[in-house]
Design a protein around this motif. Structure first.
Motif, mmCIF file in Angstrom:
data_model
loop_
_atom_site.group_PDB
_atom_site.id
_atom_site.type_symbol
_atom_site.label_atom_id
_atom_site.label_comp_id
_atom_site.label_asym_id
_atom_site.label_seq_id
_atom_site.Cartn_x
_atom_site.Cartn_y
_atom_site.Cartn_z
ATOM 1 N N ALA A 137 0.812 -1.222 0.000
ATOM 2 C CA ALA A 137 0.000 0.000 0.000
ATOM 3 C C ALA A 137 0.844 1.270 0.000
ATOM 4 O O ALA A 137 0.415 2.303 -0.517
ATOM 5 C CB ALA A 137 -0.947 0.002 1.199
ATOM 6 N N GLY A 138 2.041 1.196 0.520
ATOM 7 C CA GLY A 138 2.901 2.372 0.602
ATOM 8 C C GLY A 138 3.699 2.657 -0.657
ATOM 9 O O GLY A 138 4.511 3.574 -0.679
ATOM 10 N N TYR A 139 3.484 1.882 -1.708
ATOM 11 C CA TYR A 139 4.226 2.063 -2.954
ATOM 12 C C TYR A 139 3.300 2.575 -4.044
ATOM 13 O O TYR A 139 2.085 2.386 -3.987
ATOM 14 C CB TYR A 139 4.873 0.733 -3.378
ATOM 15 N N SER A 140 3.896 3.187 -5.059
ATOM 16 C CA SER A 140 3.092 3.706 -6.172
ATOM 17 C C SER A 140 2.494 2.554 -6.974
ATOM 18 O O SER A 140 2.986 1.423 -6.921
ATOM 19 C CB SER A 140 3.963 4.574 -7.088
ATOM 20 N N GLU A 141 1.459 2.860 -7.733
ATOM 21 C CA GLU A 141 0.829 1.849 -8.585
ATOM 22 C C GLU A 141 1.833 1.288 -9.586
ATOM 23 O O GLU A 141 1.840 0.086 -9.862
ATOM 24 C CB GLU A 141 -0.400 2.410 -9.290
ATOM 25 N N ALA A 142 2.682 2.144 -10.133
ATOM 26 C CA ALA A 142 3.685 1.687 -11.100
ATOM 27 C C ALA A 142 4.681 0.731 -10.445
ATOM 28 O O ALA A 142 5.049 -0.292 -11.032
ATOM 29 C CB ALA A 142 4.406 2.877 -11.718
ATOM 30 N N GLN A 143 5.123 1.060 -9.226
ATOM 31 C CA GLN A 143 6.050 0.170 -8.517
ATOM 32 C C GLN A 143 5.401 -1.177 -8.236
ATOM 33 O O GLN A 143 6.007 -2.228 -8.455
ATOM 34 C CB GLN A 143 6.501 0.810 -7.199
ATOM 35 N N LYS A 144 4.158 -1.141 -7.737
ATOM 36 C CA LYS A 144 3.449 -2.396 -7.440
ATOM 37 C C LYS A 144 3.258 -3.226 -8.701
ATOM 38 O O LYS A 144 3.527 -4.428 -8.705
ATOM 39 C CB LYS A 144 2.073 -2.095 -6.821
ATOM 40 N N ARG A 145 2.779 -2.592 -9.752
ATOM 41 C CA ARG A 145 2.507 -3.300 -11.003
ATOM 42 C C ARG A 145 3.788 -3.944 -11.534
ATOM 43 O O ARG A 145 3.800 -5.121 -11.912
ATOM 44 C CB ARG A 145 1.904 -2.343 -12.037
ATOM 45 N N GLY A 146 4.876 -3.187 -11.554
ATOM 46 C CA GLY A 146 6.157 -3.724 -12.041
ATOM 47 C C GLY A 146 6.648 -4.891 -11.200
ATOM 48 O O GLY A 146 7.097 -5.915 -11.742
ATOM 49 N N LEU A 147 6.545 -4.754 -9.893
ATOM 50 C CA LEU A 147 6.998 -5.824 -9.004
ATOM 51 C C LEU A 147 6.152 -7.081 -9.174
ATOM 52 O O LEU A 147 6.681 -8.194 -9.277
ATOM 53 C CB LEU A 147 6.964 -5.361 -7.545
ATOM 54 N N ILE A 148 4.849 -6.927 -9.226
ATOM 55 C CA ILE A 148 3.959 -8.077 -9.377
ATOM 56 C C ILE A 148 4.181 -8.747 -10.733
ATOM 57 O O ILE A 148 4.214 -9.988 -10.826
ATOM 58 C CB ILE A 148 2.481 -7.669 -9.191
ATOM 59 N N GLU A 149 4.364 -7.958 -11.783
ATOM 60 C CA GLU A 149 4.629 -8.541 -13.108
ATOM 61 C C GLU A 149 5.917 -9.353 -13.098
ATOM 62 O O GLU A 149 5.962 -10.473 -13.630
ATOM 63 C CB GLU A 149 4.694 -7.442 -14.176
ATOM 64 N N ARG A 150 6.978 -8.804 -12.503
ATOM 65 C CA ARG A 150 8.243 -9.539 -12.428
ATOM 66 C C ARG A 150 8.082 -10.803 -11.593
ATOM 67 O O ARG A 150 8.562 -11.876 -11.967
ATOM 68 C CB ARG A 150 9.352 -8.645 -11.874
ATOM 69 N N ALA A 151 7.400 -10.682 -10.459
ATOM 70 C CA ALA A 151 7.185 -11.852 -9.604
ATOM 71 C C ALA A 151 6.395 -12.925 -10.342
ATOM 72 O O ALA A 151 6.748 -14.115 -10.290
ATOM 73 C CB ALA A 151 6.459 -11.443 -8.322
ATOM 74 N N ASN A 152 5.362 -12.542 -11.046
ATOM 75 C CA ASN A 152 4.551 -13.520 -11.775
ATOM 76 C C ASN A 152 5.330 -14.193 -12.898
ATOM 77 O O ASN A 152 5.139 -15.387 -13.171
ATOM 78 C CB ASN A 152 3.267 -12.881 -12.304
ATOM 79 N N THR A 153 6.215 -13.459 -13.538
ATOM 80 C CA THR A 153 7.079 -14.061 -14.555
ATOM 81 C C THR A 153 8.004 -15.091 -13.919
ATOM 82 O O THR A 153 8.186 -16.195 -14.449
ATOM 83 C CB THR A 153 7.883 -12.971 -15.290
ATOM 84 N N LEU A 154 8.568 -14.750 -12.777
ATOM 85 C CA LEU A 154 9.436 -15.688 -12.051
ATOM 86 C C LEU A 154 8.654 -16.924 -11.611
ATOM 87 O O LEU A 154 9.137 -18.051 -11.718
ATOM 88 C CB LEU A 154 10.050 -14.995 -10.835
ATOM 89 N N ILE A 155 7.450 -16.702 -11.114
ATOM 90 C CA ILE A 155 6.600 -17.800 -10.644
ATOM 91 C C ILE A 155 6.251 -18.733 -11.802
ATOM 92 O O ILE A 155 6.368 -19.962 -11.680
ATOM 93 C CB ILE A 155 5.333 -17.244 -9.964
#
Length: 187
Positions: free
Chosen positions: A17-35
């Motif tokens: 919640a403390g991060y920007s939408e762009a930061q969250k989106r980028g992190l989740i996309e990278r995590a999902n690619t890794l997963i």
């Protein structure tokens, strides 16, 4: 031969919640690619979440960080803030390790899970770099795990702290690379 395990740590609503939408989106996309890559290659994936009992049982007033969470009323088991981000590719069949403190091994059965999957190499992604990632790197290094930190799959509120940890502190105990390099190495 080394057996890797992918640790996806603290990608929860209340923490992100403390991060920007762009930061969250980028992190989740990278995590999902890794997963997805780990699933495809049958690499064990371990999701880690910090969750507190109702009433914050076990969190003392002397614990500066967690008593602050207590005042905010977040990360209670079963709450929306304690849930993984809705876009994260975690399923009901995945292994989830629940912790009460910063480190992924503190107050958990992570060591038993890693032993069960015969892992000796931990690949880490998570939030925050100065919290769960730092604590888990220190613990795992002391136990002689081979370590890889995926710098672009970690976030910290303080970009300078993230930089110092990933460029100066972690390399003493871990390989620090970006997720694209990790994926290319393991293709």
């Amino acid at each position: 031969m080394s057996r890797s395990a992918l640790l996806i740590m603290d990608l929860q609503n209340g923490i992100l919640a403390g991060y920007s939408e762009a930061q969250k989106r980028g992190l989740i996309e990278r995590a999902n690619t890794l997963i997805a890559d780990a699933r495809d290659k049958q690499v064990p994936i371990i999701f880690v979440a910090v969750r507190q009992r109702p009433g914050y049982l076990g969190v003392g007033d002397n614990n500066k960080a967690f008593s602050g969470l207590k005042k905010m009323g977040v990360l209670i088991e079963g709450s929306e803030t304690a849930a993984f981000h809705p876009d994260l590719a975690v399923t009901d069949e995945d292994v989830v390790v629940v912790k009460r403190r910063f480190g992924a091994a503190s107050t958990t059965d992570l060591a038993s899970v890693l032993n069960a999957v015969d892992a000796d190499h931990l690949v880490m992604a998570g939030v925050s770099t100065s919290g769960v990632v730092l604590s888990t790197v220190r613990w795992a290094a002391d136990l002689d795990y081979r370590l890889t930190v995926l710098a672009d799959a970690c976030l910290d509120h303080d970009e300078e702290v993230h930089r110092v940890l990933t460029e100066k502190v972690f390399p003493v105990q871990a390989d620090v690379i970006d997720s694209g390099t990790w994926l290319a190495r393991n293709s």
